[in-house]
Design a protein around this motif. Structure first.
Motif, PDB file in Angstrom:
ATOM      1  N   TYR A  18       0.722  -1.737   0.215  1.00  0.00           N
ATOM      2  CA  TYR A  18       0.031   0.205   0.336  1.00  0.00           C
ATOM      3  C   TYR A  18       0.846   1.543  -0.006  1.00  0.00           C
ATOM      4  O   TYR A  18       0.744   2.288  -0.794  1.00  0.00           O
ATOM      5  N   GLU A  19       1.806   1.010   0.894  1.00  0.00           N
ATOM      6  CA  GLU A  19       3.231   2.864   0.703  1.00  0.00           C
ATOM      7  C   GLU A  19       3.432   2.214  -0.198  1.00  0.00           C
ATOM      8  O   GLU A  19       3.523   3.823  -0.399  1.00  0.00           O
ATOM      9  N   TYR A  20       3.724   1.299  -0.959  1.00  0.00           N
ATOM     10  CA  TYR A  20       3.961   1.299  -1.820  1.00  0.00           C
ATOM     11  C   TYR A  20       3.623   2.094  -3.503  1.00  0.00           C
ATOM     12  O   TYR A  20       4.419   3.156  -4.384  1.00  0.00           O
ATOM     13  N   LEU A  21       2.275   1.242  -3.504  1.00  0.00           N
ATOM     14  CA  LEU A  21       1.567   2.513  -4.687  1.00  0.00           C
ATOM     15  C   LEU A  21       1.292   3.831  -4.486  1.00  0.00           C
ATOM     16  O   LEU A  21       1.518   4.702  -5.406  1.00  0.00           O
ATOM     17  N   LYS A  22       1.609   4.676  -3.163  1.00  0.00           N
ATOM     18  CA  LYS A  22       1.114   5.206  -2.653  1.00  0.00           C
ATOM     19  C   LYS A  22       1.752   6.486  -3.188  1.00  0.00           C
ATOM     20  O   LYS A  22       2.175   7.566  -3.874  1.00  0.00           O
ATOM     21  N   THR A  23       3.670   5.864  -3.995  1.00  0.00           N
ATOM     22  CA  THR A  23       4.295   6.707  -3.961  1.00  0.00           C
ATOM     23  C   THR A  23       4.667   6.417  -5.446  1.00  0.00           C
ATOM     24  O   THR A  23       5.527   7.525  -6.502  1.00  0.00           O
ATOM     25  N   PRO A  25       2.914   7.597  -9.360  1.00  0.00           N
ATOM     26  CA  PRO A  25       2.680   9.476  -9.720  1.00  0.00           C
ATOM     27  C   PRO A  25       0.967   8.632 -10.302  1.00  0.00           C
ATOM     28  O   PRO A  25       0.534   9.586 -10.104  1.00  0.00           O
ATOM     29  N   PHE A  26       0.918   7.862 -10.812  1.00  0.00           N
ATOM     30  CA  PHE A  26      -0.328   7.484 -11.640  1.00  0.00           C
ATOM     31  C   PHE A  26      -1.667   6.399 -10.954  1.00  0.00           C
ATOM     32  O   PHE A  26      -2.353   6.499 -11.270  1.00  0.00           O
ATOM     33  N   VAL A  27      -0.877   6.723  -9.659  1.00  0.00           N
ATOM     34  CA  VAL A  27      -1.768   6.010  -8.412  1.00  0.00           C
ATOM     35  C   VAL A  27      -2.529   7.040  -7.712  1.00  0.00           C
ATOM     36  O   VAL A  27      -1.957   7.436  -6.960  1.00  0.00           O
TER      37      VAL A  27
END
Length: 64
Positions: A18-23, A25-27
């Motif tokens: 989840y923390e990775y997804l937040k980083t 730019p297209f998510v």
């Protein structure tokens, strides 16, 4: 195209993912604070679809 992913963040792996997804730019992360019915009511109130009333009238509606 939108893709919806539900992540159960109780495990460490899920938290890291989840923390990775937040980083990325297209998510775009859209988190809800409440259940769907409450979120819908909040959106309606913000868009002006709610009805204004006085406390006195509100109490009359409840107790009559």
């Amino acid at each position: 195209m939108d893709i919806k992913i539900n992540i159960d963040r109780r495990s460490n792996q899920a938290k890291v993912f989840y923390e990775y997804l937040k980083t990325l730019p297209f998510v775009e992360i859209e988190e809800t604070r409440y259940n769907q019915e409450t979120e819908k009511a909040i959106k309606e109130a913000k868009s002006g679809k709610a009805t204004k009333t006085t406390l006195e009238d509100f109490r009359k509606d409840i107790y009559s």
